[in-house]
Design a protein around this motif. Sequence first.
Motif, mmCIF file in Angstrom:
data_model
loop_
_atom_site.group_PDB
_atom_site.id
_atom_site.type_symbol
_atom_site.label_atom_id
_atom_site.label_comp_id
_atom_site.label_asym_id
_atom_site.label_seq_id
_atom_site.Cartn_x
_atom_site.Cartn_y
_atom_site.Cartn_z
ATOM 1 N N MET A 63 1.520 5.976 6.577
ATOM 2 C CA MET A 63 2.372 5.386 6.021
ATOM 3 C C MET A 63 2.687 3.685 6.127
ATOM 4 S SD MET A 63 3.685 8.107 3.706
ATOM 5 C CE MET A 63 4.073 10.052 4.177
ATOM 6 N N PHE A 64 3.519 4.094 6.947
ATOM 7 C CA PHE A 64 4.450 2.467 7.723
ATOM 8 C C PHE A 64 2.661 2.192 8.381
ATOM 9 C CE2 PHE A 64 8.139 4.773 9.282
ATOM 10 C CZ PHE A 64 8.932 3.438 8.553
ATOM 11 N N VAL A 65 1.592 2.250 8.493
ATOM 12 C CA VAL A 65 0.481 1.456 8.514
ATOM 13 C C VAL A 65 -0.197 0.411 7.522
ATOM 14 C CG1 VAL A 65 -2.071 0.996 9.828
ATOM 15 C CG2 VAL A 65 -0.392 2.745 11.162
ATOM 16 N N ASP A 66 -0.095 1.581 6.704
ATOM 17 C CA ASP A 66 -0.216 1.130 4.650
ATOM 18 C C ASP A 66 -0.673 2.340 3.945
ATOM 19 O OD1 ASP A 66 -2.511 0.607 3.029
ATOM 20 O OD2 ASP A 66 -3.674 -0.752 3.701
ATOM 21 N N ILE A 67 0.550 2.494 3.125
ATOM 22 C CA ILE A 67 0.492 3.600 2.728
ATOM 23 C C ILE A 67 -0.495 3.873 0.894
ATOM 24 C CG2 ILE A 67 2.373 1.785 0.494
ATOM 25 C CD1 ILE A 67 4.008 4.786 0.734
#
Length: 357
Positions: free
Chosen positions: A304-308
């Motif tokens: 989620m931090f990479v691309d939610i």
Amino acid sequence: MDSKVDIKIKEDHGHWYDNNIDPYKGLAEIIAVTLKNSLISQQISFVDVPYRSKTKKSFLKKIEDKLIEKDYSPESMTDLAGIRIITLIESDVQKVCDLVSKMFNVHQADSVNKSEKLGEEKVGYRSVHFVCDVGEVRGKLPEFSAYKGLCFEIQVRTALEHAWAEIEHDRGYKLGGKLPSHLNRRFKLLSGLLESADLEFNRLTVEIEEYAKKLNEQIKKNNLDYELTNVGLLVLLSEKFGKYIVYKNKSDKNAYSIDLGIAELYKFGIDNLKEFDRVASTYTNQYDFGRDNSLVGFIRQLLMFVDINKYFDEVYAASDKAWTVISSSTIEILEQKYSREEIEKILTRHSIKLIHF
């Protein structure tokens, strides 16, 4: 021998059984419990430790069969109390055998390794049989004192050996003895296949353990050019990211949790340890992940931090293990990168409820 004498002898043996079987029932149970506890404490894997006392019917049949060959009395019977230890793989059989030899007084003359009796050219029923008593030291303990001097039998088998014994012997499906030639050939082939499978499972387990050891050494050297697998990910997480994960028990590291984590990483596009390490190192250095994540929780938070949006649209939406709630504490962590409004929009789109605790 006169039939009346036969009936009298059978009645005498039946009375002996009725008057003497109760201690053997208690003996079988306490030995099974003791063995289970010891196997767990020694970290020896096992499937089950069933136990039983010999039934009256089986007792009388064995007496009758033995008397055909030689003089035989009920006191000579060593398996009135029986315990089986069923292991996962062949290599654990020897560990169990060593443990049994240390724990009890083994009667070597009455104990037998069925595999050795088969020899090199035969296949079939395999198992290690021990005849034991509790021994001098254990016999002095209050819980064992009533059983001092009583014999019991311990059978040690792998799960596949146990399955074979159930079919061939214990269930009486008439697979042993003389069979028609075409059935006998199939019988022998099946026996060989089961034995080969047992050996192959054992070799595979050893090789996996060797792979994990090698991987652990390579990860410490920061050589991460390996595909993403259960073994590799567990080693890497333990070695470099363990402080972010709390395992409630040993099973958290197995089966469901790690399989689910691997599946979501592959769906996201991360399929090797090097890429996972790069992403995990980057984002754990940049954001506070907390210290009480589950294994799957850590992986999900990372993605989620990479691309939610990518996580929810490509991973969550495609999962048949979709979760429908998210905690307020997770939202607070994600707010280090995303606005509350942005997060709530995504949650609404995927019908995920926010819970507070």
